[in-house]
Structures are given as structure tokens and as C-alpha cells.
Design an enzyme around this catalytic site. Sequence first.
Site, PDB file in Angstrom:
ATOM      1  N   CYS A 146      -3.069   0.396   6.936  1.00  0.00           N
ATOM      2  CA  CYS A 146      -3.573  -0.040   8.608  1.00  0.00           C
ATOM      3  C   CYS A 146      -3.865   0.710   9.156  1.00  0.00           C
ATOM      4  O   CYS A 146      -4.759   0.622  10.022  1.00  0.00           O
ATOM      5  CB  CYS A 146      -2.284  -0.178   9.041  1.00  0.00           C
ATOM      6  SG  CYS A 146      -0.552   0.703   9.009  1.00  0.00           S
ATOM      7  N   ASN A 157       0.170  -1.350  -0.340  1.00  0.00           N
ATOM      8  CA  ASN A 157       0.550   0.215   0.190  1.00  0.00           C
ATOM      9  C   ASN A 157       0.422   1.156   0.128  1.00  0.00           C
ATOM     10  O   ASN A 157       0.356   2.292  -0.302  1.00  0.00           O
ATOM     11  CB  ASN A 157      -1.094   0.186   0.868  1.00  0.00           C
ATOM     12  CG  ASN A 157      -0.514   0.450   2.579  1.00  0.00           C
ATOM     13  OD1 ASN A 157       0.316  -0.186   2.664  1.00  0.00           O
ATOM     14  ND2 ASN A 157      -1.071   0.284   3.185  1.00  0.00           N
ATOM     15  N   GLU A 180       4.500  -3.899  12.122  1.00  0.00           N
ATOM     16  CA  GLU A 180       3.836  -2.958  11.789  1.00  0.00           C
ATOM     17  C   GLU A 180       2.127  -4.111  10.986  1.00  0.00           C
ATOM     18  O   GLU A 180       2.400  -3.952  10.319  1.00  0.00           O
ATOM     19  CB  GLU A 180       4.278  -1.816  11.147  1.00  0.00           C
ATOM     20  CG  GLU A 180       2.569  -0.680  10.936  1.00  0.00           C
ATOM     21  CD  GLU A 180       3.522   0.205  10.130  1.00  0.00           C
ATOM     22  OE1 GLU A 180       4.650   0.509   9.555  1.00  0.00           O
ATOM     23  OE2 GLU A 180       2.069   1.421   9.636  1.00  0.00           O
TER      24      GLU A 180
HETATM   25  O1  G3H Z   1      -0.947   1.252   5.764  1.00  0.00           O
HETATM   26  C1  G3H Z   1      -0.048   1.461   7.138  1.00  0.00           C
HETATM   27  C2  G3H Z   1      -0.213   2.875   7.223  1.00  0.00           C
HETATM   28  O2  G3H Z   1       1.377   2.820   8.264  1.00  0.00           O
HETATM   29  C3  G3H Z   1      -0.564   3.613   7.337  1.00  0.00           C
HETATM   30  O3  G3H Z   1       0.338   5.196   7.034  1.00  0.00           O
HETATM   31  O4  G3H Z   1      -1.333   6.739   8.298  1.00  0.00           O
HETATM   32  O5  G3H Z   1       0.273   7.323   6.886  1.00  0.00           O
HETATM   33  O6  G3H Z   1      -1.551   6.449   5.852  1.00  0.00           O
HETATM   34  P1  G3H Z   1      -0.867   6.605   6.991  1.00  0.00           P
END
Ligand code: G3H
Length: 484
Positions: free
Chosen positions: A291, A161, A257
Site C-alpha cells: 500500500c 501482501n 488501512e
Molecule cells: O501494504 C501495506 C503495508 O502496510 C505496507 O507496509 O511499508 O512496511 O511495506 P510497508
Amino acid sequence: MNKVESIKAYPFLLNGEWKSSTSERTIEMQSPSGAGIPGKVQAMTESEVNTALTGAKDAQKEWGRKSFDERARLLYSWADQLLLMKDEIAETIMKEVGKGLASAEKEVIRTADFIKYTAEEGKRLHGELINGGSFNSGSANKFALVNRNPVGVVLAISPFNYPVNLAAAKIAPALIAGNAVVFKPATQGAISGTRMIEALDKAGLPSGLVNLVTGKGSEIGDYLITHPLVDLINFTGGSDTGKSISEKASMVPVILELGGKDPAIVLEDADLDKAASDIVSGGFSYSGQRCTAIKRVLVIDNKADKLVENIKEKMESLKVGAPEDNADVTPLINRKATDFVTGLIEDAIEKGARVVSGNHREGNLIYPTLLDCVTKNMAIAWEEPFGPVIPVIRVESVDEAIDIANESQYGLQASIFTKNMEQAIRIGNELEVGSVQINGKTERGPDHFPFLGVKSSGVGVQGIRKSIESMTREKVTVLNMSQG
Ligand code: G3H
């Protein structure tokens, strides 16, 4: 020209050379929208993976001896090269993982900023001196010099992603700390990851310091994870994969993570307009494939009608369609992911949820969907959809909201919307999550904030300073001074 010949096969970087695999096999990426094949990556062999790890181990010795200033110079140059390649890398991200073009560009810029901040922060990684005098038992003559040393070889595994940002968020802190890296991007996302490594190579990467490994996790994943030359694993991805990595890694430290089921808890005195805006942008940007996306709303019942109405209204301004047109909601990464989300929506409807908006599918594109009156017996109340659907669960009290929030296997972030700060802080303290956002959507940034998940959401702490610390180990040297 025949179609197969026109698809570019990207090489991998191994000890300073761009190569094709001796396996003579490649993996074809399918575009999420079904509009063609953005390219192919090499299916590397175990022997090539072994060479990548051995090369990294060798390269680390010299890199670990370099000054922070020298390491920082490589990172600055990497950031510059990334910005020079911004348009082409953003286009690759857009085609490969279906992210809107403007968001893909932002990802590249955010990554360059992240790398530059990491270079600066690394320079401030000083040790400490501890005076032994606080104990009575003859320790006054002891001093501990505590330094942070590199761990050695970091295995960085990134998700689809944020194929550039979440890769660099592992590689840059590892490098500034003096480690070498073997980088394994998610299969879908590997072309974007390869382009990012191209920028690093152009920046003057020493041979072997970062080696790129591509191939299917099912073929080389276990070999990589259990390889004796891996000193630390930093992974972002699904919770099941994370747990499996953690088990297989045994005594090798891991930073994970993983998934989330971030709630937005909306209290009676909340600014409903602000809450609705944050729920919509927090839940639907990049089609909910984050996430940290808001993945459920827990609202006090007597405010639920108004909140749902407000969310529905704001959803109307979401752009749905192609990544090329900068849509907010675009086709999901693949058919399997789309089927999963559709299944969750159908289960909820069968069990009595009310469709307020959406529930329409075209190929891998799911229109933003809002489900009201979701109850605890529905899978959508607990599962992480990683797609554009938000369930609203109505609650009678703050305590019920806290209980449902904590009943989840996940514990990444939570949002609380209220004007009562004291109450927000009390609730925040009771929530089993890594971060609480008061009157704001859940999100990882700014990137120097500590970022962590509890329970099935992760292990270890990231965020620029914390990532650097997490990828070093403390070395304690005790000076025993003569007492005379
Ligand atoms: O998908 C997991 C990422 O760490 C989310 O990052 O809050 O900047 O979209 P973000």
C-alpha cells in the site's frame, strides 16, 4: 499417489481445537508463479463463524481481567514460537503469495519484533486523572479517572501482501489491550496466517481467545462483518472493500488501512541519485504490491531527464524472477491483478507515454516498468496498480506537483526530495496524506510510528501505541468530592 490427495488441507482453530469444516469444502490456493498448489484451507459455514464469535466473546471476559503482565507473557511466548518456526513460515509465505524468500524471512522477524514491542508498550497503558478545577462553575471538587478498557471482540481481517505481519499487527495490540480476536485472513495468504496462529497456539493461547475463520469473503464476509458480537473491525486491503465494510459495519467502529497512490515529489535542488534509489526500492520491492509503494513520480521538468536516466540505471540492478531466487520483482498474486496492471500500461502507451524500461510480461510476471511523460488523462496517473510500474509526471512548479498529488482520491503517504527543509515542511503541510517522508521512500515502519491514511486511504490510526489505543475505549469515572 493421486495429485489431489497430496495437497494438504489446513484446519482452522476454533475454541482451542483444530478442525475441518462441516461444509466438507476447501479452497485451493494457486501459487502466483503457477508452480503448484501450496495447500487448501477450509470453507467454513456461517454456523462455525457464529461459534467462533461466541467463543471469543466468552474468552474475552476472563482475558480482560488479566494483568498486562500476564497478557504480555503470552505475546513474548508467541514471538518466541514464531522465531522457532521462522524457516517454515517464511517458506509458506514465499510459496503462497510469491514473496522473495529473504523478504519472507524478514517479515517473520519483523513480526516477532512487533509482538515483543507491543507487549512492552501495553504495560505502559496507564490511565490519567483530570482535575476539574479549570472551570469556574463549581467543578473544582470533581476528578475524572480516565481508563482505557478493551472494546471486546475485534474482527481482524488481513491482506495477502503481508499475511503474517499485517495479521499480527492487528492481533497483538488487540490482545495486549484485553480483547479477544476473530481473525479472518485474505483467502490467498490464509495458509501463512494459519501457520502464524499455530505458533500462537503453541505459545499457550487460552481457548477461544483468538479464533481463526477461513473461507471466501463472498460467502461469509457479510455475515462476519454484520455479526452483532463484533465490537470493532480492523481491516487492511483494497479501498473499495474497505468502504463497503465501513458502510455495512454501521455503528461498529472501524480501523481501515487501504490503498494509496503515494507520490515521490522531486524538486530542482534534490539529490537525484538518492531520490532515484529510493524511488526504485520504494516502487518495486515485492513487485509494488505494497500500500505504501511509491506509485507516481512528480518531478520538476528541467530535472526530469536526469532523474529518469538515473532511475533507469538503478532499475538494472533489480532481480526479476522466482521468489525462491530472492528476486525483487516476482509474479503478481494472480492473473486478474496482472491483467489490470497490463491494462494500465497499455492505456498509458496508447495515450502517448514513453516506455523507458520494462513492459514485458511472462504469465503473472511483469518486468519492472518505467513510464515517462505520463499525463493526467491516463488511468495510470490516478489508479493504484499494485504492480511493478512507476509513472513519471513532469510538472512546471511545486504548486502543480502539490495540486496533482492532492487531486488523487488517496492520501496515504508522500515523499519529498529536496535540500530545502523549510520548503519540504511547507509542502508537507499542504499534502493531503497521513505521513510525509522528507528525503526518504514511503513506508510504514518503523512499526511504532503512527500510521494512517486520509481520504480513500483509511480511517483511524495504527502503529504499535496507536493501535493499542485504537482498540480500547475510554471509560471516565468522575469522583465528586465533598467541598467541606
Ligand atoms: O501494504 C501495506 C503495508 O502496510 C505496507 O507496509 O511499508 O512496511 O511495506 P510497508
